[in-house]
Structures are given as C-alpha cells and as structure tokens.
Design an enzyme around this catalytic site. Structure first.
Site, short mmCIF file in Angstrom:
data_model
loop_
_atom_site.label_atom_id
_atom_site.label_comp_id
_atom_site.label_asym_id
_atom_site.label_seq_id
_atom_site.Cartn_x
_atom_site.Cartn_y
_atom_site.Cartn_z
N ARG A 258 0.85 -1.18 0.00
CA ARG A 258 0.00 0.00 0.00
C ARG A 258 0.89 1.24 0.00
O ARG A 258 1.97 1.24 0.61
CB ARG A 258 -0.90 0.05 1.24
CG ARG A 258 -2.14 -0.81 1.18
CD ARG A 258 -3.16 -0.28 0.16
NE ARG A 258 -4.37 -1.08 0.14
CZ ARG A 258 -4.61 -2.08 -0.73
NH1 ARG A 258 -3.73 -2.40 -1.65
NH2 ARG A 258 -5.76 -2.74 -0.69
N HIS B 97 -1.18 0.70 -9.62
CA HIS B 97 -1.91 -0.13 -8.65
C HIS B 97 -2.67 -1.27 -9.35
O HIS B 97 -3.88 -1.41 -9.20
CB HIS B 97 -2.88 0.70 -7.80
CG HIS B 97 -3.35 -0.06 -6.57
ND1 HIS B 97 -3.68 0.54 -5.39
CD2 HIS B 97 -3.56 -1.38 -6.35
CE1 HIS B 97 -4.05 -0.36 -4.50
NE2 HIS B 97 -3.99 -1.56 -5.07
#
Ligand code: NDP
Ligand code: OXD
Length: 314
Positions: A229, A277
C-alpha cells in the site's frame, strides 16, 4: 433481504451484474440508487465513503472486494459486524508474477539493457550476478508474501521474510517483530513490501529503515519493490534515498496519493519504475463467487472464512 454494493474508484456495474449471478437469493442494491436500509443484510465494498454503511440495522457482515481492508477499516462509523477480505488463488498468482517480474528485471538489469539497445551499444561486461547471490527480503509473509517467497526460492534467490509473528516456510529465513527487523534488513538486497496498511505499518518505508539495508550486495545498491500500500512509504524519503545512493532503484505499484498526481517527480525519475496499482487485479467473477460462498456459509450458521481482525487492522 439485500446485498448492498458500495464501490468508489472502480466501475460498480460489472460487480453488481456478477453479484446478481452469484448471490441470486438476495436483491443486489447499489449505494448510488435509493434502497431500503432495513433490508440490507450484507455489504460488499471497495473504498466506500465513510459513514455509508452506518444506519443499516440488519447488517450481518461486510465483504472487502480486495485483499486489503484498509479502505474498509478507515471508516470511523463502520458497523461492528464481521469483515472478510479476499483470498483468491488467481489474485495471489498475479501478485507472484509481479514480484518475480521485478526481481528478475532488477537481477538481470533490464533497464540498462533496454537503454543500451536504444543507443545501439554492445556492452557485454559479464557483470551478471546469479539469483543465488542476491538476497531478497519480503516484508509481509502472509498469503501474498509467502507465495512470492516460494516462487523466488524456486528461481534460486536467497529469500527471507519479515512478519509480526514467526513463519515457517521451506528455505525462507523467518524474522519477526521490531526486534528482528534490523537483522532482516541487513541481509536484504531487494526489499519486497507486501504488508497491509495498518496503524503500525503506516509510513514504515522511510529513510531510517532503508538505511538499514545491506550495503555489500552484488547489485551495487539495494532496491525496493512496494506492491502493498502507498501509505506504507514516505515518498520524499524514497526520492532522498535514490539521490544519495541509499537505494539504487525503486519499483512502485502503490502511492501515498492514488491516482499519482501528474506533477509527482516519481513519474520521470530514471531510477523509478511505476505501475498503476494493478500488481494483482481482482477477477470479479472469482471474487463474487467467493462472496456467494461466504453468504451461504453464514446463512447455514458456519463461520466466515478470511475474517479480518479489526483491532489488528488486517
Ligand atoms: P495477509 O494478511 O495474508 O499478510 C499480511 C502479512 O503482513 C502477514 O505476514 C503479517 O504478519 C504481516 N504484518 C502485518 N502487520 C505487521 C507488522 N506490524 N509487522 C510485521 N509484519 C506485519 O495479507 P496478504 O498477503 O493477502 O496481502 C498483503 C497486502 O497486499 C494487502 O493488505 C494489500 O494491501 C496488498 N495488496 C496489493 C495489491 C496490489 O494490486 N497492489 C493486490 C492485493 C493485495 P503475521 O504473518 O505475523 O500475521
Ligand atoms: C487489493 C488491491 O487489496 O487490489 O486487493 O489492492
């Protein structure tokens, strides 16, 4: 009874259509349309707006549409019901591909040879170390980290992992907790980050940590791959560490702000590789089938699978 779909940042329609197939016994309603709050028994979420799941008096469980649950747990008004996350073989396999891709690219100096080809340079300096001479350290040895570790071991890399509690994996050295972090870092040339974003891991990838990486590796300077993350990393520190040689290269799939702002210096940095991502992209069919099975279990009085420890944050 209904299943509420609460999605931001992804297009909800394909999810709603598949949930209607996989959970035919419930009405599937969307946060974007009017719905009866008292009828909602389950919610499926990706980055729902904080407070959106409050005021559902008959809610029994919340399903994250991804493996990570930081986007669910950041909601201060999250109802006190069980939360489950995605554990899916296809999702894990995609993450393994991503980690292997970038470890091999760094080992085999893919960027350098691409540059040489573009400039028509034939420079065979025979300077290639072998995988067994390169130490990979994986922060987060859970579902994704353990699978990536096994794939890297199969390729011959020298692999260790760091987790909260000790883990036993064939040919993977296990380090656990803050006390063993310095020793883990000191033996790591390629740092792969597959941690969840929790209050404890927030900002963990910072200058002091990166300065602890091995300085005697065959790749020259250590490199970082973060597909966990963005909140784990301090991007100003990454840039400073690239500038002073603490890091030789950085591969990022996740960012402090997503989408990455167009004026971020990371975009054009010669020692940075970026992906948007999508290291492991969820297969909506597999995930909606998983939610269908989970709802079946709950309706039969069986416990949820892959339930998250809300207090721990993952
Ligand atoms: P798991 O929950 O299976 O594993 C988490 C690992 O992190 C565990 O080994 C855990 O330790 C360790 N950990 C957690 N907190 C700490 C801490 N404070 N100190 C040390 N170790 C810690 O998660 P997954 O492997 O399934 O997924 C990991 C993350 O990958 C997700 O949370 C998500 O953020 C990210 N992800 C990113 C994707 C992408 O496309 N970029 C796609 C899918 C996931 P222990 O084993 O002791 O519990
Ligand atoms: C996930 C993700 O958590 O896609 O599954 O990031």
């Amino acid at each position: 009874m209904s299943l509420l779909v609460a999605i931001r940042g992804w297009t909800p329609e394909p999810w709603i259509a598949r949930l209607r197939q996989h959970v035919p016994q419930l009405a599937v309603v969307s946060l974007d349309d009017p719905f009866d709050q008292a009828a909602v028994r389950y919610a499926a979420t990706w980055k729902h707006p904080p407070g959106a799941l409050a005021g559902l008096p008959n809610l029994k469980a919340v399903f994250s549409l991804g493996a990570g649950v930081d986007h669910v747990l950041r909601d201060p008004a999250l109802p006190r019901v069980p939360v489950a996350r995605v554990v899916d073989a296809d999702l894990t396999h995609r993450m393994v591909e991503y980690v292997v891709w970038h470890c091999l690219a760094l080992l085999r100096q893919a960027r350098r040879y691409a540059r040489q080809q573009a400039e028509h340079i034939w420079l065979d300096d025979r300077g290639q170390p072998s995988a067994r001479e390169v130490r990979v350290g994986i922060m987060g040895l859970g579902v994704m980290g353990a699978a990536a570790a096994q794939a890297l071991v199969a390729l011959g890399f020298d692999v260790a992992g760091w987790s909260r509690t000790p883990r036993t994996l064939p040919q993977v050295a296990s380090y656990a907790g803050q006390a063993e972090l310095p020793a883990f870092l000191a033996r790591t040339d390629l740092l792969v980050v597959l941690l969840p974003h929790t209050p404890e891991t927030l900002g963990i990838i910072s200058t002091p940590l990166l300065r602890g990486l091995a300085r005697d590796g065959r790749l020259g300077a250590p490199a970082l791959i973060n597909a966990g993350r963005g909140g784990l990393q301090r991007e100003v520190d990454l840039l400073a560490c690239l500038a002073d040689g603490t890091l030789g290269h950085v591969v990022l799939d996740v960012f402090e702000t997503e989408q990455l702002p167009t004026d971020s210096p990371l975009w054009d940095h010669p020692k940075v590789t970026l992906t948007p991502h999508n290291a492991a992209v969820s297969d909506p069919d597999a995930i909606c089938a998983l939610i269908g099975r989970q709802i079946d279990r709950l309706e039969r009085g069986l416990p949820l699978e892959h339930e998250v420890d809300v207090a721990r944050g993952y």
